[in-house]
Design a protein around this motif. Structure first.
Motif: not given
Lengths: 387, 667
Positions: B58-59, B66-67, B63-64, B69-70
């Motif tokens: 899940l994290l 969020l990346f 995380g993916m 998003l980056l």
């Protein structure tokens, strides 16, 4: 140490596998074989990219920084291997002392800490001639301490509020001096790492949802209590052009650097923006801006991919590790690494406020690289000694 | 396995079991804290492990996210916000400094260096970097001397121009000072030492009018070429320096510099070196130039143009008085400049290309040729010259009041009979006359890299209507026939006219060329009949070489080598002013003395035009000057045409050369 007695046990007796691997400690060769070399290789690639980027800084300074960083990385790499060879048991034993030590150091910072010229806050301790940043160590030590704690908590009690008092204390204790330093970034980072480990340890999701709601409600209160410089940072984060020569300066410059590159970047020689000394932190926290300017969108995506592979490998390692301590250390390190990377990149791109968070393995800085490699060493140790 | 896991989730362990497990853990904790293989309870352990895996995934997934998003932010930055920041990046962080190119040198036809560049050490200030210009200047004042006037000038300029362009503070400073500035300059913001080149003219007096000089670029040039904002950037403002500006100037280089927040340069990003200007080679012979100037020294104002008739190369072009163009090269010394302005006879004016004179009798060839070509006169056409021509109740005087009697073309040219040409012009009319004048190069500005040429005037009714808003009078045609009235020509035009008369080709003058581009094509024929030209040549030869010519004093005196020419005495004031009081007129009212000539008659090599302002008599004053110049030209003829022209008179050439040398010594 008490010998294994019959009290321990019924499940032991049921577990043939455990019994079979139990007696013989791992040989050095076996340990070396178990070390995830692919992971170390990718780490080294990232570090090499960082060193190359530092090298591209014009003049003798670039070469000096690159050499320093190379030496530090090599030392850190040896440290990582050494830590990886040390039995995970020993690390588990050392977890609480290390945690205590790091808290002590962090608390010392406001008292005997130094503020190097150009830095915005007191974050360094001088040990001899070497300046160290205790808050960097704290993040690792926090992972160790929390992992150690949750390892000892019975699986079914993990969501018991009483059992959550201790980790909460462990989290809040270092946050106080960090807030005093003041270092909002580190404080948030520490809080997030702690929360992440608690989450991974298996604490009921209810806590996190409610905590999130409380945090949302607390935002106005927090805002009222923020220091002016912290508010300033948020203001400039929202609108960097507001003060292009003051508070928003770094962000503007790093954005300029990133934007002036195209798909493939300008190359190390033509990356004009980052070479300018407009970015005082270009070799530390804003190295990603310099890297992106040189290597463009493709380069930045490549670097992100390398980091993602790191997280993926760490996650796989964590999943494969049998004991909770190991799992939590590995995943905690993955989380730490992820947060570092995400916050740093987000800050450089203007997605997040400017907080002093280095890009792991890329940014120039001994403490950062050593503490990360140290933490990863322990994580690898946990993986090597996973059974 | 999955089912089992599910069960464990749903069915909580009984209380007792939990208690048991806790004690177990405790024991385990207390006694075997490092035994990680020891599970608390296998099933609980498994549950926890699976939950861990789920939560890790899940994290990982978030995380993916969020990346992602980056990555999208990065894409957005570079492609959408990018444009704004890109321009910011270029504007603020990189300063482009222009590197002044070294101006091309100028040589004469013998490859003697005429215009070169001398080193000039300067101090500059860049207001953008200095921030406080006044403070920087006062700091600089401790190193070198800066007068208050200099300071005021710099401050004034700093307010006006773009702050990133440097301003000249002081120049021609000494090496010692320059070294000190280079050492200390780092500490004075905005100050830089700089080496520039100052134009130097080696034979200033001789080449002043030909070369022109350098000066500040005009505002138009400034807007079109930003590199000219460089302090002390100069462009040619007259003469060849201006005419060949684009070749001489070269391409300014660009140095892109990174600057830090203080505007100090950190590193050179890229450097495109300046391309030096191309060297220019004049067609002028500096020796001739010197000698001619010396020959002209007895006269107050005079001009000479000598042209190689076949190529049109201007071998010599003098205008006296002359001046030293080094005075005019900025920075101009005010006193020297004032002196120059005060000097009698306007040395700054180039009489060879800008002096417009009535050509007088030198124009008569044009009238003659026009008549011949129009078929109105022939060699045998006779006019009677009683000393005047009466036409429509108007009397047009010949210069010889007693008259020339019965005049044919040859005699008319030789003795410069005005009436013959009055009559001719009367018959051909102004249009055909003007057309012939233009054909021979009058009334024209030549595109030869000599800016500022005056066009002269070839009058016709259209011109008069346009310029004077008057209709053309018949009498004006008659006056034009003898080069008076409205007709004006420059010495350069007269030389070109003579060269065209000599060759029958459309000779265009050339003063200079870029190194390596010296070849020229043969000039096209003008379409004049050889017969007419021959008649003209004969007449012009008669002027000098026949006993009753008007310029017998201009004879070369070399056996077998003859010069052809034509005198011209053009009135400055009408006849009725002359000798009114029986005494000599004031200098400025005297007639101009003109002479055009080419030689040798048989195979022309050079054409010369001479004007001595207020020299009174073309035959007596300008003629001998032309003779001497022609001698110099023929002696220095690089092709040694002298020997090939008259190969059957080789012995006489030797003596001719000797005489020539002797003559030159006399000069």
């Amino acid at each position: 140490m008490r010998p294994r007695t019959t009290t321990s046990f019924t499940h032991r007796a049921r577990s043939n596998k455990a019994q079979s691997t139990e007696p013989a400690p791992l040989s050095i060769l076996r340990k070396l074989y178990r070390i995830p070399w692919l992971f170390l290789f990718i780490l080294s690639i990232i570090a090499a990219l960082g060193i190359a980027t530092l090298h591209s800084i014009s003049g003798a300074r670039g070469a000096y920084l690159a050499d320093q960083q190379l030496i530090r990385y090599l030392i850190a790499f040896i440290l990582l291997l050494t830590c990886a060879m040390v039995p995970a048991k020993l690390w588990m034993q050392l977890s609480y002392p290390l945690f205590a030590l790091s808290i002590l150091l962090v608390m010392l910072v406001p008292i005997i800490g130094v503020m190097p010229p150009g830095a915005g806050a007191k974050r360094w301790l001088m040990i001899g001639k070497v300046s160290v940043q205790p808050s960097e160590f704290l993040k690792i030590a926090l992972v160790l301490g929390l992992a150690r704690y949750f390892h000892s908590v019975p699986a079914r009690k993990i969501s018991n509020p009483l059992y959550l008092v201790v980790p909460l204390m462990m989290l809040l204790l270092p946050l106080i001096p960090i807030f005093m330093q003041p270092d909002l970034g580190t404080a948030l980072l520490v809080a997030m790492i702690g929360a992440g480990i608690v989450f991974l340890a298996g604490v009921n999701s209810f806590y996190f949802i409610s905590a999130g709601l409380v945090a949302l409600g607390a935002l106005p209160v927090l805002w009222a209590n923020l220091l002016p410089y912290q508010r300033e940072r948020i203001f400039t984060f929202l609108n960097p052009e507001r003060d292009p020569l003051g508070a928003g300066y770094h962000l503007m410059q790093s954005k300029i650097a990133i934007c002036s590159a195209d798909l493939w970047g300008k190359g190390a020689d033509n990356a004009t923006q980052s070479q300018l000394n407009f970015l005082p932190e270009k070799h530390t926290d804003f190295i990603f801006a310099m890297f992106t300017e040189q290597h463009g969108f493709i380069g930045a995506m490549g670097l992100m991919t390398l980091y993602i592979i790191c997280f993926a490998l760490l996650s796989l390692m964590a999943i494969r590790t049998k004991n909770l301590y190991g799992r939590l250390v590995i995943s905690g390190m993955a989380l730490t690494l992820f947060l570092y990377v995400f916050i740093n990149m987000g800050m450089v791109m203007g997605l997040l406020p400017v907080v002093g968070v280095p890009l792991p393995l890329m940014s120039y800085g001994g403490t950062s690289i050593l503490s990360i490699m140290f933490g990863l060493g322990i994580a690898i140790s946990a993986f090597v000694h996973r059974k | 396995m999955k089912r089992k896991l599910f069960e464990h989730h749903l069915f909580l362990q009984p209380r007792k079991g939990a208690r048991q497990s806790r004690t177990q853990t405790r024991t385990h904790e207390a006694h075997r804290p490092l035994d990680m293989t020891a599970p608390t309870k296998r099933d609980g352990e498994q549950v926890q492990r699976n939950r861990f895996t789920r939560r890790t995934l899940l994290l990982g997934a978030s995380g993916m996210g969020l990346f992602g998003l980056l990555a999208s932010k990065l894409y957005n930055l570079q492609n959408i916000e990018g444009r704004k920041y890109k321009s910011l990046a270029e504007d603020n962080r990189i300063t482009t400094r222009f590197l002044p190119p070294v101006r091309g040198k100028i040589y004469d036809r013998n490859h003697m260096l005429i215009a070169t560049n001398a080193q000039n050490l300067r101090v500059l200030i860049i207001p953008e970097r200095a921030k406080n210009v006044a403070r920087s200047l006062s700091l600089l004042g401790q190193v070198i001397k800066i007068s208050d006037r200099q300071k005021r000038r710099v401050l004034k300029t700093a307010r006006r121009q773009n702050p990133q362009f440097p301003i000249l503070v002081a120049d021609n400073i000494l090496w010692g000072q320059f070294a000190r500035i280079n050492v200390l300059g780092e500490r004075i913001p905005g100050i830089i030492g700089d080496i520039s080149w100052k134009r130097r003219y080696e034979l200033g007096e001789e080449f002043a009018h030909i070369l022109g000089h350098l000066g500040q670029p005009s505002s138009f040039q400034l807007t079109s070429q930003p590199a000219l904002h460089l302090p002390g950037a100069l462009v040619g403002v007259a003469g060849v320096e201006q005419g060949f500006e684009s070749a001489l100037h070269g391409m300014p280089g660009r140095r892109e510099l990174e600057v830090n927040a203080r505007g100090q340069s950190q590193r050179v990003i890229s450097e495109t070196p300046a391309q030096s200007g191309k060297d220019i080679i004049l067609t002028i012979d500096h020796v001739l130039q010197q000698r001619i100037l010396k020959r002209l020294s007895p006269y107050r104002r005079a001009a000479v143009v000598a042209i190689e008739v076949n190529s049109g190369d201007i071998v010599a072009m003098c205008s006296t008085p002359s001046f030293d163009p080094n005075i005019l090269t900025p920075p101009i010394d005010k006193n020297e400049w004032k002196n120059l302005l005060k000097t009698r006879d306007q040395p700054l004016e180039d009489k060879a290309t800008r002096g417009q004179y009535p050509p007088g009798s030198t124009f008569k060839m044009v009238t003659a040729l026009a008549g011949l070509e129009a078929g109105i006169i022939t060699a045998r056409t006779r006019f009677k010259c009683p000393g005047y021509m009466q036409w429509h109740k108007q009397r047009y005087n010949c210069w010889k009041h007693s008259g020339h009697g019965s005049v044919q073309l040859h005699k008319a040219l030789k003795q410069s009979c005005d009436v013959f040409f009055y009559e001719t012009a009367r018959k051909i009319g102004i249009h055909r006359l003007a057309a012939m004048a233009r054909k021979l190069g009058l009334g024209e500005v030549y595109d030869c890299g000599l800016p500022g040429q005056k066009p002269g005037i070839v009058p016709d009714p259209d011109w008069k209507q346009l310029e004077k808003r008057r209709i053309w009078f018949r009498g004006e045609t008659v006056l034009a026939a003898i080069g008076q009235g409205y007709v004006l020509a420059t010495p350069l035009q007269l030389a070109v006219m003579t060269a065209r008369l000599a060759t029958g080709r459309k000779i265009l003058p050339r003063i200079a060329y870029e190194k390596g581009k010296e070849l020229r094509t043969v000039a096209p024929l003008l379409g004049l009949s050889k017969k007419s030209l021959k008649l003209i040549h004969k007449g012009m030869s008669g002027v000098i070489n026949e006993q009753d010519g008007t310029a017998t004093g201009a004879a070369l005196g070399w056996p077998g080598l003859q010069m052809a020419g034509k005198t011209g005495t053009s009135q400055v004031r009408g006849n009725r002013w002359k000798n009114r009081h029986g005494k000599q007129l004031d200098w400025q009212y005297r007639d101009h003395a003109l002479f055009v000539a080419f030689a040798p008659v048989k195979n022309p090599r050079y054409a010369v035009s001479v004007i001595v302002e207020h020299g009174k008599s073309g035959g007596k004053v300008a003629g001998p000057v032309a003779r001497d110049i022609m001698k110099m030209l023929l002696i220095r003829d690089p092709a040694h045409q002298v020997s090939s022209i008259n190969s059957d008179h080789s012995s006489s050439i030797g003596s001719a050369l000797e005489t020539g040398t002797k003559n030159q010594k006399e000069l």
